[in-house]
Design an enzyme around this catalytic site. Structure first.
Site, PDB file in Angstrom:
ATOM      1  N   GLU A 180       1.085  -0.429  -5.105  1.00 44.59           N
ATOM      2  CA  GLU A 180      -0.018   0.535  -5.189  1.00 44.59           C
ATOM      3  C   GLU A 180       0.584   1.898  -5.502  1.00 44.59           C
ATOM      4  O   GLU A 180       1.101   2.574  -4.632  1.00 44.59           O
ATOM      5  CB  GLU A 180      -0.788   0.551  -3.865  1.00 44.59           C
ATOM      6  CG  GLU A 180      -2.081   1.350  -3.929  1.00 44.59           C
ATOM      7  CD  GLU A 180      -1.887   2.791  -3.504  1.00 44.59           C
ATOM      8  OE1 GLU A 180      -1.891   3.668  -4.396  1.00 44.59           O
ATOM      9  OE2 GLU A 180      -1.737   3.049  -2.299  1.00 44.59           O
ATOM     10  N   ASP A 235       0.827  -1.194   0.000  1.00 45.24           N
ATOM     11  CA  ASP A 235       0.000   0.000   0.000  1.00 45.24           C
ATOM     12  C   ASP A 235       0.873   1.260   0.000  1.00 45.24           C
ATOM     13  O   ASP A 235       1.935   1.296   0.614  1.00 45.24           O
ATOM     14  CB  ASP A 235      -0.887  -0.045   1.249  1.00 45.24           C
ATOM     15  CG  ASP A 235      -1.757   1.177   1.405  1.00 45.24           C
ATOM     16  OD1 ASP A 235      -2.584   1.421   0.510  1.00 45.24           O
ATOM     17  OD2 ASP A 235      -1.611   1.885   2.412  1.00 45.24           O
ATOM     18  N   ASP A 258     -11.227   2.188  -1.947  1.00 49.69           N
ATOM     19  CA  ASP A 258     -11.340   3.620  -1.652  1.00 49.69           C
ATOM     20  C   ASP A 258     -12.247   4.363  -2.631  1.00 49.69           C
ATOM     21  O   ASP A 258     -12.567   5.533  -2.407  1.00 49.69           O
ATOM     22  CB  ASP A 258      -9.953   4.283  -1.677  1.00 49.69           C
ATOM     23  CG  ASP A 258      -9.155   4.010  -0.418  1.00 49.69           C
ATOM     24  OD1 ASP A 258      -9.772   3.770   0.636  1.00 49.69           O
ATOM     25  OD2 ASP A 258      -7.915   4.047  -0.476  1.00 49.69           O
TER      26      ASP A 258
END
Length: 499
Positions: free
Chosen positions: A344, A297, A397
């Site tokens: 990511e 992430d 998200d």
């Protein structure tokens, strides 16, 4: 990375009679659906124990598993709890959303009952021997975590920064005193990890046995209120009293005009470099034992990270600071070996981030919801993809595709329909899913909500909003044989599955 398709679904989003998804029977049944659907990847969200706000990206530990994911029916089959105990609890009556308040109260009541039963077993029983072996094998992180949770529970779940000074600062006498005083409570938290990892191994073996890989998520930052920060303050940018010097977040962007103030402590990369990144590499090894593919992430923070002076009301006044860059990943490969990683790399990609992506060779992420911005050319348009990436319609998200459709600029929607060559009778969500499957990206991963054509009510997370997230759940009848056949046909047609 072989050409493949997968589904994004948090384990907590699975159906369950106990209010939240677990790694038990329903998880195996969803894996069976993935197999029928020709899917080779199950992407999940982080599986650590969550704190206030229930975000899997704010965990009490980078190593521990979430006690919410422990399957209670399995505990009942083992004789640790009774079916009557499970049925007598209030798990909430909404099969579409997790009621975290009720889950917290009911689940720990059951887990403590299971622990009491387990504690009565003979010391030389196979179960007790397996437990002791687990504790010994994982002592390096488990001792700190179990003590952290025991003290935290003793002080009504207050953050460690609010504990009495002696235990807050880990003075030796205080550590020994609390270890003695809370010895049974410490064993309880060790027991929960024993059960989580025992069940996780069985869950992962089942999923892998179907030819499906688990794509897990490793948050780059740890929570301020975590065993990691409390036990390893030297690796973070903290003052001597434990307060952060600066915290993590990101500047104003697509999601928020004032940026995102995450509040996580930032790493002291100079100190970590002096220690050959040992703490980080142990964490990476642990993730590779949980997952077949690890999504890192907020990968861009390894190139440069956003530093917000503490305290702050928002993320406007932060600054970019150089991260460890390629040296970190070269050393990581030397120390940890090679394993599958997805980076990511969403957000504003400055040249240093682009360079780091090229240097590592990791596949990045492409999100179709970002592609159709008033007709402007951007890197999320499918004709610009290389093979070495993972394409998504959206992530956890984002709003769902149908939610996006409701609020998007009509010109953007028109452009999306034209670009994707959608016939008038093709549902909008399936038009974008089709394009994701057809494009060059080696892997296509679709959130379950988009496969079901659900609207904004099914959104998993809204960044910068602290409540009401992470609760959506799928219903068992929704992952049907018809949906499986549709996905399997698409997978074969687009070379993502050999028929």
């Amino acid at each position: 990375m072989a050409r493949s398709a997968g589904i994004l679904l948090s384990i907590t989003s699975l159906p369950s009679p106990y209010g939240i998804g677990t790694i038990g029977k329903e998880a195996r049944e969803f894996a069976d659906f993935l197999k029928k659907a020709g899917q080779k990847v199950w992407q999940i969200l982080p599986v650590g124990p969550t704190s206030y706000g229930d975000s899997p990206y704010q965990s009490f530990s980078t190593y521990a598993g979430n006690p919410y994911l422990i399957d209670l029916d399995t505990l009942a089959e083992e004789g640790l709890v009774t079916k009557e105990e499970l049925d007598s609890c209030d798990w909430g009556d909404d099969d579409r959303h997790v009621d975290y308040g009720k889950i917290y109260n009911s689940r720990y009541k059951v887990l403590r009952s299971a622990f009491e039963t387990f504690s009565k077993k003979e010391a030389e029983s196979p179960e007790k021997k397996a437990f002791r072996d687990f504790v010994d094998k994982n002592s390096e992180w488990l001792e700190n975590y179990a003590l952290f949770m025991a003290v935290k529970n003793y002080y009504n779940m207050a953050s460690w920064t609010e504990w009495p000074e002696d235990i807050k600062m880990r003075e030796e006498d205080a550590l020994e005193r609390y270890e003695d005083q809370l010895s049974d409570e410490i064993v309880f938290w060790e027991f929960l990890q024993f059960k989580f990892y025992e069940q996780w191994e069985a869950f992962r073996a089942y999923v892998n046995g179907l030819g499906i890989k688990i794509l897990g998520d490793m948050p780059i930052y740890v929570a301020m209120d975590s065993a990691d920060t409390w036990a390893n303050p030297e690796i973070f940018q903290l003052y001597d009293d434990g307060d952060p010097i600066a915290v993590a977040g990101c500047p104003p962007d697509y999601f928020s005009a004032t940026g995102q103030l995450w509040g996580n402590p930032l790493y002291d990369w100079d100190y970590l470099k002096e220690t050959d990144y040992e703490w980080w590499f142990e964490r990476v090894k642990a993730a590779s034992k949980l997952y077949d593919i690890t999504r890192i992430d907020h990968f861009r923070a390894f190139a440069s990270y956003y530093s917000i002076p503490y305290p702050a009301e928002n993320a406007i006044h932060g600054k970019w600071v150089e991260g460890p860059r390629i040296e970190f990943f070269r050393k990581m490969e030397e120390e940890c070996g090679k394993f599958e990683i997805v980076a990511e790399d969403l957000g504003t990609l400055t040249p240093d981030v682009t360079e780091l992506m090229q240097q590592t060779g990791y596949p990045g992420m492409k999100v179709l919801e970002f592609a159709f911005d008033s007709g402007e050319e951007n890197d999320y348009l499918p004709h610009k993809y290389t093979n070495n990436c993972v394409v998504y319609t959206g992530t956890h998200d984002n709003d769902t595709l149908m939610g996006w459709l409701e609020t998007a600029n009509p010109n953007d929607v028109r452009y999306a329909r034209e670009y994707c060559k959608m016939p008038d009778d093709e549902p909008f969500n399936w038009g974008l899913i089709r394009v994701a499957y057809e494009c060059k990206a080696d892997m296509a991963v679709i959130p379950m909500q988009d496969l079901l054509g659900l609207g904004k009510e099914a959104r998993m997370n809204t960044p910068s909003v602290s409540v009401g997230n992470w609760s959506w759940r799928v219903r068992k009848e929704e992952y049907s044989d018809e949906l499986a056949q549709t996905l399997r046909t698409m997978s074969v047609k687009n070379g993502r599955l050999e028929d």
